[in-house]
Design an enzyme around this catalytic site. Structure first.
Site, PDB file in Angstrom:
ATOM      1  CB  CYS A 144      -0.837   0.017   1.133  1.00 10.84           C
ATOM      2  SG  CYS A 144      -0.213  -0.184   2.826  1.00 10.84           S
TER       3      CYS A 144
ATOM      4  CD  GLU B 297      -3.706   6.104   4.143  1.00 13.99           C
ATOM      5  OE1 GLU B 297      -2.392   6.346   4.100  1.00 13.99           O
ATOM      6  OE2 GLU B 297      -4.043   4.696   4.009  1.00 13.99           O
TER       7      GLU B 297
END
Length: 178
Positions: free
Chosen positions: A69, A116
């Site tokens: 990620c 996020e």
């Protein structure tokens, strides 16, 4: 907007509209909402490739998490970003498909917070990766039900964001298969 490098993230609102950029550590210190992506790579046995973060990472070192990620660069699509980071961290690339996106917030013990707008990207790969030792300490394939059981048994072995995104991803997979 300033030039976006590996040290900057794209700040966004709750609808993923870009608001500017900020240095990555500062965004994590201030818990600013920013764009990110999470890659889930499966093999043909439907096992998920997990990585154990390098022991030298500035947060969550040595914890298990999804395949890779990171954060998109300016004018980089989610899939382009996922392929780039997959190569940088795990030493391979493969086709990726964008699935779901959502907002999450995960504070860390060191005072940093991941806040996020995360896109989950899914792909298939059947060979061994060639992980970058600066990013990855170890890796393994696991069945989803084994991951779920191990998270319940050993929650401290996994990153906070992985526990959140794994549940969202698993629920989406169940929805799309019915």
């Amino acid at each position: 907007m300033t030039e976006l490098t590996n040290n900057y993230v794209i700040l966004v609102d709750e609808n993923d509209n870009p608001l500017g950029t900020m240095e990555k550590i500062e965004a994590h210190e201030k818990a600013k909402l920013h764009r990110a992506f999470s890659v889930f790579i499966y093999n043909s046995d439907n096992e998920l490739m997990l990585q154990q973060r390098a022991l030298t990472k500035y947060h969550t070192p040595g914890l298990w998490t999804n395949t890779c990620c990171s954060h998109q660069k300016l004018n980089e699509s989610n899939v382009e970003a996922g392929k780039r980071r997959l190569q940088e961290e795990m030493g391979f690339t493969t086709g990726l498909q964008e699935t779901i996106s959502f907002i999450y917030k995960a504070p860390f013990e060191n005072g940093l917070t991941e806040h996020e707008y995360d896109y989950i990207l899914v792909g298939e790969y059947n060979d061994d990766p060639k992980p970058n030792p600066e990013e990855v300490n170890d890796w393994k394939w696991m069945k989803l039900e084994d991951i779920e059981a191990d998270i319940r048994k050993n929650p401290r072995d996994y990153t906070e964001w992985f526990k959140i995104i794994f549940e969202k991803h698993k629920n989406e997979m169940v929805k799309s298969s019915t």
